[in-house]
Write an enzyme that holds these catalytic residues in place. Structure first.
Site, PDB file in Angstrom:
ATOM      1  N   ASP A 233       0.572  -1.646   0.172  1.00  0.00           N
ATOM      2  CA  ASP A 233      -0.255  -0.167  -0.523  1.00  0.00           C
ATOM      3  C   ASP A 233       0.949   1.213   0.023  1.00  0.00           C
ATOM      4  O   ASP A 233       0.401   2.184  -0.238  1.00  0.00           O
ATOM      5  CB  ASP A 233      -1.046   0.144   1.265  1.00  0.00           C
ATOM      6  CG  ASP A 233      -0.171  -0.329   2.206  1.00  0.00           C
ATOM      7  OD1 ASP A 233       0.999   0.095   2.854  1.00  0.00           O
ATOM      8  OD2 ASP A 233      -0.833  -0.414   3.068  1.00  0.00           O
ATOM      9  N   SER A 234       2.097   0.908   0.717  1.00  0.00           N
ATOM     10  CA  SER A 234       3.396   2.602  -0.394  1.00  0.00           C
ATOM     11  C   SER A 234       2.995   2.771  -1.856  1.00  0.00           C
ATOM     12  O   SER A 234       3.254   4.092  -1.988  1.00  0.00           O
ATOM     13  CB  SER A 234       4.725   1.568   0.175  1.00  0.00           C
ATOM     14  OG  SER A 234       4.963   0.839  -0.762  1.00  0.00           O
TER      15      SER A 234
ATOM     16  N   ASP B 162      -0.874  -6.320  -0.310  1.00  0.00           N
ATOM     17  CA  ASP B 162      -1.882  -5.678   1.328  1.00  0.00           C
ATOM     18  C   ASP B 162      -3.211  -4.988   1.730  1.00  0.00           C
ATOM     19  O   ASP B 162      -4.186  -5.375   0.255  1.00  0.00           O
ATOM     20  CB  ASP B 162      -0.969  -3.787   1.341  1.00  0.00           C
ATOM     21  CG  ASP B 162       0.873  -4.290   2.002  1.00  0.00           C
ATOM     22  OD1 ASP B 162       0.956  -5.032   3.461  1.00  0.00           O
ATOM     23  OD2 ASP B 162       1.392  -3.769   1.960  1.00  0.00           O
TER      24      ASP B 162
ATOM     25  N   LYS C 168      -1.219  -9.333   3.107  1.00  0.00           N
ATOM     26  CA  LYS C 168      -0.305  -9.211   4.303  1.00  0.00           C
ATOM     27  C   LYS C 168      -1.108  -8.092   4.653  1.00  0.00           C
ATOM     28  O   LYS C 168      -2.038  -7.110   4.127  1.00  0.00           O
ATOM     29  CB  LYS C 168       0.923  -7.941   3.688  1.00  0.00           C
ATOM     30  CG  LYS C 168       1.559  -7.776   5.045  1.00  0.00           C
ATOM     31  CD  LYS C 168       3.105  -7.404   4.509  1.00  0.00           C
ATOM     32  CE  LYS C 168       2.726  -5.831   3.864  1.00  0.00           C
ATOM     33  NZ  LYS C 168       2.587  -5.015   5.319  1.00  0.00           N
TER      34      LYS C 168
ATOM     35  N   GLU D   5      -1.495  -5.640   9.162  1.00  0.00           N
ATOM     36  CA  GLU D   5      -0.890  -5.089   9.910  1.00  0.00           C
ATOM     37  C   GLU D   5      -1.758  -4.960  11.324  1.00  0.00           C
ATOM     38  O   GLU D   5      -2.604  -5.558  11.203  1.00  0.00           O
ATOM     39  CB  GLU D   5      -0.674  -3.745   9.927  1.00  0.00           C
ATOM     40  CG  GLU D   5       0.001  -3.256   8.167  1.00  0.00           C
ATOM     41  CD  GLU D   5       0.167  -1.506   8.435  1.00  0.00           C
ATOM     42  OE1 GLU D   5       0.146  -1.098   9.570  1.00  0.00           O
ATOM     43  OE2 GLU D   5       0.718  -0.734   7.493  1.00  0.00           O
TER      44      GLU D   5
ATOM     45  N   GLU E 173       9.062  -3.743  10.743  1.00  0.00           N
ATOM     46  CA  GLU E 173      10.100  -3.151  10.506  1.00  0.00           C
ATOM     47  C   GLU E 173      10.011  -1.751  11.443  1.00  0.00           C
ATOM     48  O   GLU E 173       9.474  -1.407  12.846  1.00  0.00           O
ATOM     49  CB  GLU E 173       8.804  -2.435   9.672  1.00  0.00           C
ATOM     50  CG  GLU E 173       8.839  -0.439   9.387  1.00  0.00           C
ATOM     51  CD  GLU E 173       8.142  -0.229   8.192  1.00  0.00           C
ATOM     52  OE1 GLU E 173       8.082   0.939   7.703  1.00  0.00           O
ATOM     53  OE2 GLU E 173       6.509  -1.319   7.716  1.00  0.00           O
TER      54      GLU E 173
END
Length: 277
Positions: A49-50, A88, A118, A120, A186
């Protein structure tokens, strides 16, 4: 076979089996050409999602939508032959509960052909990870600095220093126990990343963590020097393509203004020259 169908390549169980083995090489990709370049060298390609910040100019990843992830995921899928493709889950598509997460993860997999998603979060997300894994959706977890929580974290600060290290350890242990096949660590202190890597049974993938992690990941535009808005400490620049591209654009502009381009070899004669029409 549909364009999104999964081609033969690495699968999540094969990645999980790389614990303490040869380091996993991971990069993000958002387009077909970049995916093709990464595929020959990477074990995992993440549609991160960056992309919201790198490609769309957003200030954070919070504005990224499921539709954006699907669009870029389809593009990346077309460029991969062997690397494991992970996508993501964007902010707001899984936090409400396991059922919401399953619906959106299933859509991501069906429409992009990715092999895993993925998400978070640590202990709080363990029940959701367990729910997804039990229903056939492989999950890569992400703990430490979680960019989607930037507002509650107060910025992109190192996580897990001092006594806070126990929280990150618990998060990593919880998501691994819940069934995640790998865990991104991270922006955590090196000794903590090394310790977590030794404690959990699945591979750790570091980004601003430790060389002792079972793999490493970077944003491809960061390591190629294409994204220049800021440069995290953990990024090593392997090229300066942004500067090279700017110089090329400037040279093109100069040639156009001086009428040096197009030259004779770039235009077509009335009679035909044997080349392309």
């Amino acid at each position: 076979m549909s364009a999104a169908a999964r081609k033969a390549g690495l699968a999540p169980p094969q990645v999980a089996a790389r614990k303490s083995g040869a380091p996993l090489v991971c990069l993000t990709a958002y387009t077909t050409p970049m995916a093709r370049l990464a595929d020959a060298h990477c074990d995992i390609v993440l549609v991160g999602d960056s992309l919201g910040m790198v490609l769309h100019g957003l200030p954070t990843t919070l504005g990224v939508t499921l539709e954006m992830m699907i669009l870029h995921g389809k593009a990346v899928r077309r460029g991969l032959e062997r690397a494991l493709m992970v996508v993501d889950m964007p902010f707001g598509t899984y936090e409400e509960g396991p059922e919401q997460a399953f619906r959106n993860a299933a859509r991501l997999m069906a429409e992009t052909g990715c092999a895993a998603v993925k998400l978070e979060g640590g202990e709080a997300m363990a029940p959701t990870i367990r729910f997804l894994c039990a229903r056939g959706i492989p999950v890569m977890a992400h703990v430490g600095l979680t960019p989607q929580a930037v507002n509650s974290l107060g910025g992109y600060h190192v996580q897990g220093r001092g006594a806070d290290g126990e929280r990150v350890r618990r998060d990593a242990a919880a998501v691994a126990e819940a069934g995640a096949f790998s865990v991104v660590l991270e922006k955590v202190p090196e000794p903590l990343a090394r310790r977590i890597t030794g404690e959990i049974a699945v591979p750790t993938i570091g980004i601003g963590a430790s060389s002792a992690c079972d793999g490493q990941i970077l944003v491809i535009d960061d390591m190629l020097g294409m994204f220049t808005a800021f440069r995290p400490k953990f990024v090593k620049r392997y090229a300066e393509l942004g500067a090279a591209a700017e110089a090329a654009i400037a040279a093109y502009a100069d040639d156009v203004r001086a009428r040096r381009f197009p030259a004779g070899e770039h235009v077509f004669s009335q009679a035909g020259d044997g080349g392309a029409a």
